[in-house]
Design a protein around this motif. Structure first.
Motif, PDB file in Angstrom:
ATOM      1  N   ARG A  76       0.832  -1.210   0.000  1.00  0.00           N
ATOM      2  CA  ARG A  76       0.000   0.000   0.000  1.00  0.00           C
ATOM      3  C   ARG A  76       0.861   1.253   0.000  1.00  0.00           C
ATOM      4  O   ARG A  76       0.527   2.245  -0.650  1.00  0.00           O
ATOM      5  CB  ARG A  76      -0.921  -0.001   1.225  1.00  0.00           C
ATOM      6  N   SER A  77       1.981   1.228   0.708  1.00  0.00           N
ATOM      7  CA  SER A  77       2.877   2.388   0.739  1.00  0.00           C
ATOM      8  C   SER A  77       3.484   2.653  -0.624  1.00  0.00           C
ATOM      9  O   SER A  77       3.543   3.798  -1.085  1.00  0.00           O
ATOM     10  CB  SER A  77       3.987   2.180   1.761  1.00  0.00           C
ATOM     11  N   PHE A  78       3.954   1.595  -1.285  1.00  0.00           N
ATOM     12  CA  PHE A  78       4.526   1.769  -2.618  1.00  0.00           C
ATOM     13  C   PHE A  78       3.470   2.244  -3.612  1.00  0.00           C
ATOM     14  O   PHE A  78       3.743   3.085  -4.463  1.00  0.00           O
ATOM     15  CB  PHE A  78       5.172   0.471  -3.108  1.00  0.00           C
ATOM     16  N   ARG A  79       2.274   1.691  -3.509  1.00  0.00           N
ATOM     17  CA  ARG A  79       1.205   2.104  -4.418  1.00  0.00           C
ATOM     18  C   ARG A  79       0.888   3.576  -4.228  1.00  0.00           C
ATOM     19  O   ARG A  79       0.711   4.309  -5.207  1.00  0.00           O
ATOM     20  CB  ARG A  79      -0.040   1.250  -4.189  1.00  0.00           C
ATOM     21  N   ALA A  80       0.849   4.041  -2.998  1.00  0.00           N
ATOM     22  CA  ALA A  80       0.559   5.452  -2.746  1.00  0.00           C
ATOM     23  C   ALA A  80       1.651   6.353  -3.293  1.00  0.00           C
ATOM     24  O   ALA A  80       1.368   7.414  -3.868  1.00  0.00           O
ATOM     25  CB  ALA A  80       0.377   5.685  -1.251  1.00  0.00           C
ATOM     26  N   SER A  81       2.905   5.949  -3.144  1.00  0.00           N
ATOM     27  CA  SER A  81       3.987   6.790  -3.660  1.00  0.00           C
ATOM     28  C   SER A  81       4.006   6.805  -5.180  1.00  0.00           C
ATOM     29  O   SER A  81       4.232   7.847  -5.798  1.00  0.00           O
ATOM     30  CB  SER A  81       5.332   6.329  -3.100  1.00  0.00           C
ATOM     31  N   ILE A  82       3.748   5.674  -5.805  1.00  0.00           N
ATOM     32  CA  ILE A  82       3.695   5.630  -7.270  1.00  0.00           C
ATOM     33  C   ILE A  82       2.527   6.461  -7.782  1.00  0.00           C
ATOM     34  O   ILE A  82       2.652   7.208  -8.759  1.00  0.00           O
ATOM     35  CB  ILE A  82       3.606   4.169  -7.754  1.00  0.00           C
ATOM     36  N   CYS A  83       1.381   6.371  -7.117  1.00  0.00           N
ATOM     37  CA  CYS A  83       0.224   7.176  -7.519  1.00  0.00           C
ATOM     38  C   CYS A  83       0.496   8.665  -7.301  1.00  0.00           C
ATOM     39  O   CYS A  83       0.056   9.497  -8.099  1.00  0.00           O
ATOM     40  CB  CYS A  83      -1.020   6.753  -6.757  1.00  0.00           C
ATOM     41  N   GLY A  84       1.206   9.007  -6.248  1.00  0.00           N
ATOM     42  CA  GLY A  84       1.560  10.407  -6.017  1.00  0.00           C
ATOM     43  C   GLY A  84       2.430  10.964  -7.124  1.00  0.00           C
ATOM     44  O   GLY A  84       2.246  12.097  -7.574  1.00  0.00           O
ATOM     45  N   ILE A  85       3.379  10.168  -7.580  1.00  0.00           N
ATOM     46  CA  ILE A  85       4.215  10.592  -8.712  1.00  0.00           C
ATOM     47  C   ILE A  85       3.352  10.759  -9.960  1.00  0.00           C
ATOM     48  O   ILE A  85       3.510  11.719 -10.718  1.00  0.00           O
ATOM     49  CB  ILE A  85       5.355   9.576  -8.946  1.00  0.00           C
TER      50      ILE A  85
END
Length: 131
Positions: A76-85
């Motif tokens: 979930r953390s990686f998904r949020a950071s990728i979506c933020g980018i």
């Protein structure tokens, strides 16, 4: 149930795309539609932990639950950071369009299965079991 959850998530994503492209996005609308999408994700995510007790030995269940929760939270953390980018580079509407594109094929499958089930239920037995 997972396909119904995907339908809820898809409706929220499509509504967010429409609202964003129409320039009617307010914080309240964003919060409500993100809640709709999150509800779909929560319904979909509940099934992930259920088969865990059948996959591991009873003595290792606690460790398996902790490992499963940690890996889920890291993802979930990686998904949020990728979506933020993605939001920073392509915009809000593009991020929700990607969500809609990701869930649309599964929604189409759900509708096809439901239509096939209705056809099978209404067909006489001789036609339903014909070879």
């Amino acid at each position: 149930m997972a396909l119904v959850a995907l339908s809820i998530e898809l409706c929220g994503a499509l509504a967010l795309i429409k609202v964003e492209w129409s320039d009617f996005l307010t914080p309240t609308v964003l919060l409500v539609l993100c809640f709709v999408m999150g509800s779909g994700m929560a319904l979909k995510g509940g099934r992930l932990g259920n088969p865990l007790c059948e996959q591991v030995a009873p003595g290792t269940l606690l460790a398996a639950v902790v490992f499963n929760a940690n890996s889920y939270n890291i993802a979930r953390s990686f998904r949020a950071s990728i979506c933020g980018i993605g939001v920073a580079t392509a915009g809000v509407a593009a991020a929700f369009a990607l969500t809609a594109v990701r869930t649309a094929p599964l929604e189409a499958c759900r509708r096809a299965v439901a239509a096939a089930a209705r056809t099978t239920e209404s067909a006489p037995l001789s036609k339903a079991y014909a070879i």
